[in-house]
Design a protein around this motif. Structure first.
Motif, mmCIF file in Angstrom:
data_model
loop_
_atom_site.group_PDB
_atom_site.id
_atom_site.type_symbol
_atom_site.label_atom_id
_atom_site.label_comp_id
_atom_site.label_asym_id
_atom_site.label_seq_id
_atom_site.Cartn_x
_atom_site.Cartn_y
_atom_site.Cartn_z
ATOM 1 N N PRO A 12 0.796 -1.225 0.000
ATOM 2 C CA PRO A 12 0.000 0.000 0.000
ATOM 3 C C PRO A 12 0.832 1.281 0.000
ATOM 4 C CG PRO A 12 -0.891 -1.534 1.586
ATOM 5 C CD PRO A 12 0.396 -2.111 1.100
ATOM 6 N N VAL A 13 1.991 1.236 0.669
ATOM 7 C CA VAL A 13 2.861 2.412 0.706
ATOM 8 C C VAL A 13 3.407 2.699 -0.681
ATOM 9 C CG1 VAL A 13 5.007 3.344 1.626
ATOM 10 C CG2 VAL A 13 3.465 2.077 3.118
ATOM 11 N N ILE A 14 3.928 1.679 -1.340
ATOM 12 C CA ILE A 14 4.459 1.862 -2.695
ATOM 13 C C ILE A 14 3.345 2.260 -3.650
ATOM 14 C CG2 ILE A 14 5.513 0.649 -4.633
ATOM 15 C CD1 ILE A 14 7.138 -0.935 -2.607
ATOM 16 N N GLY A 15 2.183 1.647 -3.494
ATOM 17 C CA GLY A 15 1.049 1.998 -4.352
ATOM 18 C C GLY A 15 0.616 3.443 -4.183
ATOM 19 N N ALA A 16 0.599 3.928 -2.956
ATOM 20 C CA ALA A 16 0.215 5.320 -2.701
ATOM 21 C C ALA A 16 1.246 6.276 -3.286
ATOM 22 C CB ALA A 16 0.056 5.560 -1.211
ATOM 23 N N ILE A 17 2.518 5.957 -3.103
ATOM 24 C CA ILE A 17 3.575 6.826 -3.636
ATOM 25 C C ILE A 17 3.542 6.850 -5.160
ATOM 26 C CG2 ILE A 17 6.081 7.083 -3.856
ATOM 27 C CD1 ILE A 17 6.289 6.081 -0.953
ATOM 28 N N ILE A 18 3.440 5.689 -5.780
ATOM 29 C CA ILE A 18 3.397 5.636 -7.244
ATOM 30 C C ILE A 18 2.153 6.344 -7.776
ATOM 31 C CG2 ILE A 18 3.122 4.062 -9.203
ATOM 32 C CD1 ILE A 18 4.979 2.127 -7.743
ATOM 33 N N GLY A 19 1.027 6.154 -7.126
ATOM 34 C CA GLY A 19 -0.201 6.826 -7.553
ATOM 35 C C GLY A 19 -0.089 8.340 -7.483
ATOM 36 N N GLU A 20 0.516 8.847 -6.420
ATOM 37 C CA GLU A 20 0.689 10.294 -6.285
ATOM 38 C C GLU A 20 1.676 10.844 -7.305
ATOM 39 O OE1 GLU A 20 -0.773 12.594 -4.150
ATOM 40 O OE2 GLU A 20 -2.153 10.993 -3.615
ATOM 41 N N VAL A 21 2.742 10.099 -7.577
ATOM 42 C CA VAL A 21 3.720 10.544 -8.574
ATOM 43 C C VAL A 21 3.085 10.552 -9.966
ATOM 44 C CG1 VAL A 21 5.887 9.934 -9.727
ATOM 45 C CG2 VAL A 21 5.745 9.886 -7.239
ATOM 46 N N ILE A 22 2.301 9.544 -10.278
ATOM 47 C CA ILE A 22 1.612 9.500 -11.574
ATOM 48 C C ILE A 22 0.620 10.654 -11.693
ATOM 49 C CG2 ILE A 22 -0.065 8.175 -12.928
ATOM 50 C CD1 ILE A 22 1.376 5.641 -12.008
ATOM 51 N N ALA A 23 -0.001 11.029 -10.584
ATOM 52 C CA ALA A 23 -0.971 12.133 -10.598
ATOM 53 C C ALA A 23 -0.292 13.493 -10.726
ATOM 54 C CB ALA A 23 -1.813 12.101 -9.329
ATOM 55 N N GLY A 24 1.047 13.522 -10.679
ATOM 56 C CA GLY A 24 1.762 14.764 -10.888
ATOM 57 C C GLY A 24 2.164 15.489 -9.624
ATOM 58 N N LYS A 25 2.070 14.830 -8.484
ATOM 59 C CA LYS A 25 2.460 15.457 -7.220
ATOM 60 C C LYS A 25 3.977 15.377 -7.044
ATOM 61 C CE LYS A 25 -1.805 15.907 -5.710
ATOM 62 N NZ LYS A 25 -2.472 16.697 -4.753
ATOM 63 N N HIS A 26 4.494 16.229 -6.181
ATOM 64 C CA HIS A 26 5.918 16.189 -5.863
ATOM 65 C C HIS A 26 6.214 14.996 -4.967
ATOM 66 C CE1 HIS A 26 6.767 20.054 -7.673
ATOM 67 N NE2 HIS A 26 5.687 20.552 -7.056
ATOM 68 N N ILE A 28 7.646 14.864 -2.109
ATOM 69 C CA ILE A 28 7.326 15.115 -0.695
ATOM 70 C C ILE A 28 5.862 14.776 -0.425
ATOM 71 C CG2 ILE A 28 7.121 16.914 1.081
ATOM 72 C CD1 ILE A 28 9.980 16.287 0.528
ATOM 73 N N ASP A 29 4.969 15.231 -1.304
ATOM 74 C CA ASP A 29 3.541 14.930 -1.143
ATOM 75 C C ASP A 29 3.273 13.442 -1.305
ATOM 76 O OD1 ASP A 29 2.987 17.603 -0.728
ATOM 77 O OD2 ASP A 29 2.688 17.995 -2.866
ATOM 78 N N ALA A 30 3.979 12.811 -2.238
ATOM 79 C CA ALA A 30 3.817 11.374 -2.433
ATOM 80 C C ALA A 30 4.292 10.613 -1.194
ATOM 81 C CB ALA A 30 4.592 10.926 -3.668
ATOM 82 N N GLY A 31 5.376 11.069 -0.586
ATOM 83 C CA GLY A 31 5.854 10.433 0.639
ATOM 84 C C GLY A 31 4.873 10.581 1.781
ATOM 85 N N ARG A 32 4.234 11.736 1.856
ATOM 86 C CA ARG A 32 3.212 11.929 2.900
ATOM 87 C C ARG A 32 2.037 10.978 2.687
ATOM 88 N NH1 ARG A 32 3.167 18.415 2.858
ATOM 89 N NH2 ARG A 32 5.101 18.710 4.007
ATOM 90 N N ALA A 33 1.647 10.781 1.442
ATOM 91 C CA ALA A 33 0.556 9.850 1.149
ATOM 92 C C ALA A 33 0.954 8.421 1.529
ATOM 93 C CB ALA A 33 0.184 9.918 -0.322
ATOM 94 N N GLY A 34 2.194 8.046 1.237
ATOM 95 C CA GLY A 34 2.677 6.719 1.618
ATOM 96 C C GLY A 34 2.729 6.546 3.124
ATOM 97 N N TRP A 35 3.199 7.582 3.816
ATOM 98 C CA TRP A 35 3.262 7.550 5.278
ATOM 99 C C TRP A 35 1.855 7.436 5.870
ATOM 100 C CZ3 TRP A 35 6.450 6.342 8.861
ATOM 101 C CH2 TRP A 35 6.317 6.814 10.159
ATOM 102 N N GLY A 36 0.922 8.186 5.318
ATOM 103 C CA GLY A 36 -0.469 8.105 5.779
ATOM 104 C C GLY A 36 -1.070 6.735 5.537
ATOM 105 N N SER A 37 -0.717 6.141 4.423
ATOM 106 C CA SER A 37 -1.190 4.793 4.115
ATOM 107 C C SER A 37 -0.651 3.785 5.130
ATOM 108 C CB SER A 37 -0.750 4.411 2.704
ATOM 109 O OG SER A 37 -1.034 3.068 2.437
ATOM 110 N N LEU A 38 0.620 3.909 5.472
ATOM 111 C CA LEU A 38 1.213 3.002 6.446
ATOM 112 C C LEU A 38 0.581 3.174 7.823
ATOM 113 C CD1 LEU A 38 3.422 0.910 7.141
ATOM 114 C CD2 LEU A 38 4.903 2.836 7.688
#
Length: 67
Positions: A12-26, A28-38
């Protein structure tokens, strides 16, 4: 399914990070999404454990022992 217990946390962490990066986020934001997922995943597991233990305790208190 393929990676067992580690995949349960890392997937889920990798999925959240990859999803945020694909959506065009930086990153840092992708890492926050991964951290929130964890944190959400761990919090949900702890909540399920507490509820299951409470259900077992209630069952043991309310059902008479056969001994």
């Amino acid at each position: 399914m393929f990676f067992g217990l580690i995949g349960l946390f890392v997937g889920p962490v990798i999925g959240a990070i990859i999803g945020e990066v694909i959506a065009g986020k930086h990153m840092i934001d992708a890492g926050r999404a991964g951290w929130g997922s964890l944190l959400g995943n761990i919090g949900a597991m702890l909540a399920k454990l507490i509820i299951a233990l409470a259900m077992i305790a209630i069952f043991l208190v309310n059902v008479p022992s056969p001994f």
